[in-house]
Design an enzyme around this catalytic site. Structure first.
Site, PDB file in Angstrom:
ATOM      1  N   CYS A 101     -10.070   2.679  41.000  1.00 11.52           N
ATOM      2  CA  CYS A 101     -10.575   3.008  39.674  1.00 11.52           C
ATOM      3  C   CYS A 101     -10.470   4.514  39.461  1.00 11.52           C
ATOM      4  O   CYS A 101     -11.097   5.301  40.183  1.00 11.52           O
ATOM      5  CB  CYS A 101     -12.021   2.564  39.525  1.00 11.52           C
ATOM      6  SG  CYS A 101     -12.657   3.099  37.942  1.00 11.52           S
ATOM      7  N   GLY A 102      -9.682   4.903  38.485  1.00 11.29           N
ATOM      8  CA  GLY A 102      -9.463   6.324  38.224  1.00 11.29           C
ATOM      9  C   GLY A 102     -10.680   7.014  37.635  1.00 11.29           C
ATOM     10  O   GLY A 102     -11.057   8.103  38.078  1.00 11.29           O
ATOM     11  N   HIS A 103     -11.327   6.372  36.656  1.00 15.69           N
ATOM     12  CA  HIS A 103     -12.439   7.084  36.008  1.00 15.69           C
ATOM     13  C   HIS A 103     -13.580   7.262  37.000  1.00 15.69           C
ATOM     14  O   HIS A 103     -14.226   8.304  37.050  1.00 15.69           O
ATOM     15  CB  HIS A 103     -12.898   6.349  34.738  1.00 15.69           C
ATOM     16  CG  HIS A 103     -13.992   5.367  34.949  1.00 15.69           C
ATOM     17  ND1 HIS A 103     -13.771   4.043  35.300  1.00 15.69           N
ATOM     18  CD2 HIS A 103     -15.342   5.521  34.903  1.00 15.69           C
ATOM     19  CE1 HIS A 103     -14.943   3.436  35.438  1.00 15.69           C
ATOM     20  NE2 HIS A 103     -15.911   4.299  35.200  1.00 15.69           N
ATOM     21  N   ASP A 262     -12.774  -0.653  28.505  1.00 20.70           N
ATOM     22  CA  ASP A 262     -12.880   0.686  29.084  1.00 20.70           C
ATOM     23  C   ASP A 262     -13.104   1.718  27.982  1.00 20.70           C
ATOM     24  O   ASP A 262     -12.338   1.780  27.022  1.00 20.70           O
ATOM     25  CB  ASP A 262     -11.583   0.998  29.848  1.00 20.70           C
ATOM     26  CG  ASP A 262     -11.770   2.062  30.904  1.00 20.70           C
ATOM     27  OD1 ASP A 262     -12.630   2.943  30.715  1.00 20.70           O
ATOM     28  OD2 ASP A 262     -11.040   2.011  31.906  1.00 20.70           O
ATOM     29  N   GLY A 267      -8.008   5.405  34.321  1.00 15.85           N
ATOM     30  CA  GLY A 267      -7.200   6.218  35.237  1.00 15.85           C
ATOM     31  C   GLY A 267      -6.162   5.438  36.022  1.00 15.85           C
ATOM     32  O   GLY A 267      -5.023   5.899  36.178  1.00 15.85           O
TER      33      GLY A 267
END
Ligand SMILES: O=C(O)[C@H]1NCC[C@@H]1O
Length: 347
Positions: A101-103, A262, A267
């Protein structure tokens, strides 16, 4: 784990789980810092399987209402088994446990520096987070005692399919690109679903993207270069179709897990989209592109850094950058006689 911190149904108070609350581009990051039961497993994928199979009630209690909400997102810190990693993390959402998970990684980057888990250096602090998908290398800006913007390089991103045709009930036959950016996503422009991301209500985007997700899941068997456990389809990202390079942001809305929307540009989805743009010759390493979230307009940047291979796939290392902010802390408790103590979702 000490009796005191179990979320057990036994008589008295004891359940307390502490969290640090952040958001990245509007998307919540609930970082679980204390009180989770002991997690078994040697590798990070074993740990992910263990929490999924044995501790899922804790995810529901923290992600779902009344402590969370339909679109809540969480990060659980675990001991890494990769000796080069500073911490390990398991991600959770309204449905289960993702692989990257990017965020949340952007939020964690700041958290790790601010907590002193990694000694801060100016102007930036380098660290590695072990995610279920693999190591994610990060650079956290650090100036005058304050952490700031975060850049990360995830595992190699690759295109799985271009122009894959799928029949989507109520929307017709559409073409999607499928790519991996730590998790698998399908991409398609809003116009092919009869939508305009600039004006469509979020519920319409949620419904359309979920229909695409279901159709892709049925039609396309996925392969991951290393682990069958990682060959799952995570979500659909509807874009504004502005794929050719432009200095202004291209808008995208990611719908993942159980139809969760989202608030950030996503991300891992941005990583996957850069792989698609790179394959199509629409993005260059020297010109980072801006990716804006449909629901909030928040922006992450993304650019290809270098080409590589992952198993059978031509792949690319992608750099994504964004900002996360603290919003508070929480202590979650449960009363044994609460009939809704295990959480619920209102759809
Ligand atoms: O930023 C991301 O990668 C994500 N945000 C929520 C769902 C995805 O994991």
């Amino acid at each position: 784990m000490a009796e005191k911190s179990t979320l057990s149904d036994s008589k008295s108070p004891p359940f307390v789980i502490k969290t640090v609350e952040m958001h990245t581009g509007g998307e919540p990051v609930r970082i679980i810092t204390e009180g989770y039961p002991k997690i078994q497993g040697k590798t990070i994928l074993e740990k992910r399987a263990y929490v999924r199979d044995n501790l899922d009630v804790f995810r529901k209690r923290l992600m779902w209402e009344p402590r969370g909400h339909y679109d809540m997102y969480g990060a659980l810190l675990v001991e890494p088994d990769d000796k080069n990693a500073d911490i390990g993390v398991l991600f959770m959402d309204n449905k289960g446990y993702s692989s990257m998970c990017g965020h949340a990684s952007i939020g964690l980057g700041r958290y790790v520096v601010d907590k002193g888990i990694v000694a801060a250096t100016s102007p930036q602090t380098e660290l590695v987070i072990q995610c279920p998908t693999g190591p994610v290398k990060m650079w956290v800006d650090y100036q005058d005692g304050r952490s700031g913007r975060v850049r990360f390089h995830s595992v190699p991103a690759f295109v799985f399919a271009l122009d894959q045709e799928v029949d989507v009930p109520d929307y017709g036959r559409v073409k999607v690109d499928i790519a991996y950016g730590g998790a698998f996503y399908a991409f398609l422009p809003d116009s092919s679903l009869g939508l305009d991301l600039r004006t469509a209500p979020v519920q319409a985007v949620r419904t359309a993207a979920t229909a695409v997700t279901e159709a892709v899941k049925k039609a396309v068997p996925l392969r991951h270069p290393e682990h069958p456990d990682l060959a799952f389809f995570y979500g659909t990202i509807i874009t504004d179709g502005r794929d050719e390079y432009d200095p202004t942001p291209t808008v995208q809305t990611s719908v993942f897990g159980d139809a969760s929307v989202d608030r950030s540009p996503c991300g891992s989805g941005t990583t996957a989209r850069v792989a698609v743009l790179h394959r199509r010759g629409q993005i260059e390493p020297s010109k980072a592109r801006q990716f804006a979230s449909g629901p909030t307009g928040s922006v992450m940047t993304g650019r290809p850094v270098r080409e590589t291979k992952w198993g059978e796939f031509d792949a690319v290392i992608v750099e994504v950058a964004g900002n996360a902010y603290y919003t508070g802390t929480a202590e979650s408790t449960v009363e044994p006689d609460d009939p809704l103590k295990n959480g619920f979702l209102v759809k």
